[in-house]
Write an enzyme that holds these catalytic residues in place. Structure first.
Site, PDB file in Angstrom:
ATOM      1  N   THR A  13      34.843  46.398  33.034  1.00 17.27           N
ATOM      2  CA  THR A  13      34.020  45.240  33.369  1.00 17.27           C
ATOM      3  C   THR A  13      33.726  44.371  32.139  1.00 17.27           C
ATOM      4  O   THR A  13      33.967  43.165  32.149  1.00 17.27           O
ATOM      5  CB  THR A  13      32.680  45.720  33.963  1.00 17.27           C
ATOM      6  OG1 THR A  13      32.970  46.631  35.022  1.00 17.27           O
ATOM      7  CG2 THR A  13      31.902  44.546  34.532  1.00 17.27           C
ATOM      8  N   GLU A 129      25.902  45.195  18.348  1.00 20.94           N
ATOM      9  CA  GLU A 129      24.850  44.396  18.982  1.00 20.94           C
ATOM     10  C   GLU A 129      24.803  44.636  20.488  1.00 20.94           C
ATOM     11  O   GLU A 129      23.729  44.698  21.095  1.00 20.94           O
ATOM     12  CB  GLU A 129      25.094  42.907  18.690  1.00 20.94           C
ATOM     13  CG  GLU A 129      24.047  41.963  19.184  1.00 20.94           C
ATOM     14  CD  GLU A 129      22.693  42.130  18.492  1.00 20.94           C
ATOM     15  OE1 GLU A 129      22.561  41.746  17.340  1.00 20.94           O
ATOM     16  OE2 GLU A 129      21.779  42.672  19.121  1.00 20.94           O
ATOM     17  N   ILE A 136      20.669  40.521  24.213  1.00 17.54           N
ATOM     18  CA  ILE A 136      19.507  40.283  23.350  1.00 17.54           C
ATOM     19  C   ILE A 136      19.884  40.501  21.886  1.00 17.54           C
ATOM     20  O   ILE A 136      20.413  41.551  21.556  1.00 17.54           O
ATOM     21  CB  ILE A 136      18.351  41.244  23.722  1.00 17.54           C
ATOM     22  CG1 ILE A 136      17.958  41.026  25.184  1.00 17.54           C
ATOM     23  CG2 ILE A 136      17.166  41.041  22.803  1.00 17.54           C
ATOM     24  CD1 ILE A 136      16.921  42.022  25.671  1.00 17.54           C
ATOM     25  N   GLY A 187      24.829  47.670  43.540  1.00 13.77           N
ATOM     26  CA  GLY A 187      25.510  47.630  42.252  1.00 13.77           C
ATOM     27  C   GLY A 187      24.575  47.582  41.056  1.00 13.77           C
ATOM     28  O   GLY A 187      25.020  47.378  39.921  1.00 13.77           O
ATOM     29  N   ASP A 201      20.200  57.050  28.596  1.00  9.80           N
ATOM     30  CA  ASP A 201      20.726  55.786  28.083  1.00  9.80           C
ATOM     31  C   ASP A 201      19.692  55.105  27.184  1.00  9.80           C
ATOM     32  O   ASP A 201      20.015  54.612  26.100  1.00  9.80           O
ATOM     33  CB  ASP A 201      21.089  54.883  29.271  1.00  9.80           C
ATOM     34  CG  ASP A 201      21.503  53.488  28.846  1.00  9.80           C
ATOM     35  OD1 ASP A 201      22.617  53.335  28.309  1.00  9.80           O
ATOM     36  OD2 ASP A 201      20.700  52.556  29.030  1.00  9.80           O
ATOM     37  N   LYS A 205      19.826  54.308  22.960  1.00  7.36           N
ATOM     38  CA  LYS A 205      19.535  53.012  22.336  1.00  7.36           C
ATOM     39  C   LYS A 205      18.384  53.130  21.353  1.00  7.36           C
ATOM     40  O   LYS A 205      18.402  52.524  20.273  1.00  7.36           O
ATOM     41  CB  LYS A 205      19.227  51.982  23.427  1.00  7.36           C
ATOM     42  CG  LYS A 205      20.453  51.675  24.304  1.00  7.36           C
ATOM     43  CD  LYS A 205      20.066  50.923  25.579  1.00  7.36           C
ATOM     44  CE  LYS A 205      21.301  50.617  26.427  1.00  7.36           C
ATOM     45  NZ  LYS A 205      20.947  50.123  27.783  1.00  7.36           N
ATOM     46  N   GLY A 302      25.300  43.717  32.278  1.00  6.85           N
ATOM     47  CA  GLY A 302      26.074  42.723  32.998  1.00  6.85           C
ATOM     48  C   GLY A 302      27.290  42.342  32.192  1.00  6.85           C
ATOM     49  O   GLY A 302      27.261  42.327  30.962  1.00  6.85           O
TER      50      GLY A 302
END
Lengths: 436, 436
Positions: A13, A129, A136, A187, A201, A205, A302
């Site tokens: 994606t 990044e 962001i 989704g 997750d 980060k 996204g």
């Protein structure tokens, strides 16, 4: 005009978003770099599936070695995700003098201690990044703009799936499982959502953010991680009654030789800026000794937003190449040799207010028993709601405590859960009041 | 470890913050740069006033030439503000091969067309993160992280004084002049607040943002600028009744060959993220074709936050010097020769909904006359409030229009203001509905 060659490893994606940017903004990229920025090769195991965009067949290959060993490729974009073979491919590319751009937080959170020194030794960049907060620009802001600050805290809403679920649970007073099922249908959540909803997750980060903000190396395993799957709509409603919103927060704090690094559902005052970040949006709030509070928000995931961040890193490296230099800033903001060693505060030593929810038999004396045990463990109650009598035998009892020691809270809850009057495991949610 | 020498030109409030950072975070700075970052000289006309910090007397000088001509100085921080002598000093420093860090938006907005090409020619950097949004890392984000995006809009709350005044007017239903007077007393507004309240400061910043975001050169004079001094508490209250908040907004949009660049009081839907930025906080919202919406918030002014941004730029240049290069990114993100030429849309051609407030005699037929003239000018009314009868003869009539052409609105208002029934000049406030 010279050409800077980019190889794309992983045509999923985000990879598709990267290709779209190369196609759509090609001229702009070259103008901003001052050199021709060229997508030279795309490697994936699957090069036949239609990604909805037209790609020159000559770019596509299944042969990863042809990219990793090509003397032509300057920058490798790693978007295959996961630990292996990503780790091996990235290490090989680094050894071959290629710069790396990656969105793979899992890889860096677990193998950063191997990958980042290798990059430093090879004089190449590893930019990431896109690994934190999607579109962001937090990583760059920390490395560049806040470089004159001692950063004392970093707080984040870093997982769009969790924030989407919590937002919808609040809006619709719906159950976790119902919203999750619908999010999967739409989704917004993966078929196997474990990494997201259990906070893994987010913790990946946070490991990167803590390491970068505090100039140290925090391992993923050092981060206390608790997900949102035990949260009920009732908890969110109670939070609101007390003036709080419920968020899955990543919390990093630096104080003296001690680091706090934890991920858990957190009640934050409803007028606090992070409390207002809803839906799939992410936010990162940083506090520096001079800049004060700074908050960055945007799409945390996204295809397009993440691809934008990946390509921002590609442009950054390309400008370095164009200027004739290798890495300009070490991956963690200062040389690996100068990273500090800090202890991570054991979770049992946390002192914070708590929200406690008990499910007890609807009979006299229940509150006396619960509050007696809490008092014995030095936990004092700030307020209490015993909301409405259920038709069933069990009723919820909700308490907000004053500052308490986590060890005491855990011990008290164990003891309380042994009582005959308790009908199901009690729940605690940490409250953050002093957020900067 | 090599030494990179920094000269500070202007020892006012922000300059004092810069000196504090050098003192307090000296080791951190050197660690992050990989070289000794040294404050070598401070030049100001006044070197005797106590700034509340201990400074080595040997650093202080009134002789600007000694700094501008010193072969030792690598970076000059310009914090004297205003047009001259800042312009001459900066140009001289550039010609002498010194990099510039400045917080002077007025200087760049008016003389950027002279200063930026000079820097490009000399191969030095002119960094100006602190000139826009104080501690908010917007300039770097645009140059670096969003470099792969075509940015289509930039919206900002860029003046803390105005936002503070509007926020307090809303909270206390107080008059503009009363809040301004109190803000001056508390140090949130200058003794002469014209630049702030009339939108000039915001327009300076928007000129820089538009130039950078859209890859062009926008002159300050091309920006339509309207301040907040005519806004009343009543307007803010009406805005709220219609579901809007009132902000002094900087609006830059790029569409085809046309740029919109305007600063004016604006009604924004109350649930829009920028509407929630209150008090002295600033915010910048960017929309890129891939990243989507991104918003950055933080302290827009203040000694420490601005000094933090200045020093972030100093670190950035020092890292370039340490890497052996001059300027890495042109001041406007692409070479001066490649900046595009766009027309700025004349304000008369703006199409947007409007809030209109009339002050009319309290007599029958007034609304008919007003709406008749509006209709004649193709302005259709979406909703109307005629709030409460005043004891005086004049009553306010408030209208929200559908999309209308600014030229039509201006013509209609001129005609309406000629009517006998109108007691004072009518007010219009633009509404932004489509903010991305």
């Amino acid at each position: 005009m010279r050409t800077i060659n980019v190889g794309l490893l992983g045509f999923g994606t985000i990879g598709t978003g990267v290709v779209k940017i190369f196609q759509q903004n090609h001229q702009l990229l070259s103008q901003r770099v001052g050199a021709e920025l060229k997508l030279t090769q795309i490697v994936d195991l699957d090069i036949t599936t239609d990604r909805g965009i037209a790609v020159d067949k000559g770019l596509l290959s299944t042969d990863v070695q042809s990219m990793l060993t090509s003397p032509e490729i300057d920058i490798v974009i790693e978007l295959i995700g996961g630990y292996e073979p990503a780790r091996s491919f990235v290490l090989q590319a680094i050894r071959n003098g290629k710069h790396i751009v990656t969105a793979n937080k899992a890889l860096l959170a677990l193998h950063g201690d191997e990958i980042l020194p290798a990059a430093e030794q090879a004089g190449v960049d590893v930019l990431y990044e896109a690994a934190v907060g999607g579109g962001i620009p937090a990583i760059t802001a920390i490395k560049e703009n806040l470089a004159a600050n001692r950063i004392t805290s970093v707080l984040g809403i870093l997982n769009g799936t969790c924030n989407y679920i919590l937002t919808r649970m609040a809006e619709e007073q719906a159950s976790f499982s119902a919203v999750l099922a619908d999010a999967q249908k739409q989704g917004y959540a993966e078929a196997d959502p474990t990494f997201d909803i259990e906070g893994v997750d987010t913790a990946h980060k946070l490991a990167l953010l803590c390491s970068l903000c505090f100039g140290t190396h925090i391992e993923f395993e050092q981060i206390f991680t608790e997900g949102i799957s035990k949260i009920t709509a009732l908890d969110i409603e109670f939070a609101r009654e007390f003036g709080y919103k419920l968020k899955l927060l990543a919390i990093g704090k630096h104080n003296g030789d001690m680091i706090e690094a934890r991920v858990h559902p957190t009640m934050v005052p409803e007028n606090y800026p992070l409390a207002k970040i809803d839906g799939v949006f992410n936010a990162i709030r940083l506090f520096g000794d001079f800049v004060g509070p700074t908050m960055l928000t945007g799409f945390g995931a996204g295809m397009d937003a993440t691809a934008s961040a990946v390509m921002g890193d590609v442009v950054s490296i390309a400008r370095n190449i164009q200027a004739g230099i290798g890495s300009r800033i070490p991956p963690l903001g200062c040389p690996m040799s100068e990273l500090a060693q800090y202890s991570v505060k054991p979770m049992e030593e946390l002192v914070t207010p708590y929200y406690l929810r008990f499910t007890a038999k609807d009979q006299p004396g229940v509150l006396a028993q619960i509050s007696g045990i809490l008092g014995k463990h030095n936990i004092s109650i700030e307020s209490m709601i015993q909301p409405h009598r259920h038709e069933a035998e069990a009723v919820p009892i909700v308490l907000m405590t004053h500052d308490a020691l986590e060890r005491d809270v855990r011990n008290a809850l164990s003891e309380i859960d042994e009582l005959d009057i308790i009908q199901q495991e009690s729940l605690m949610i940490r409250i953050e009041e002093n957020l900067d």
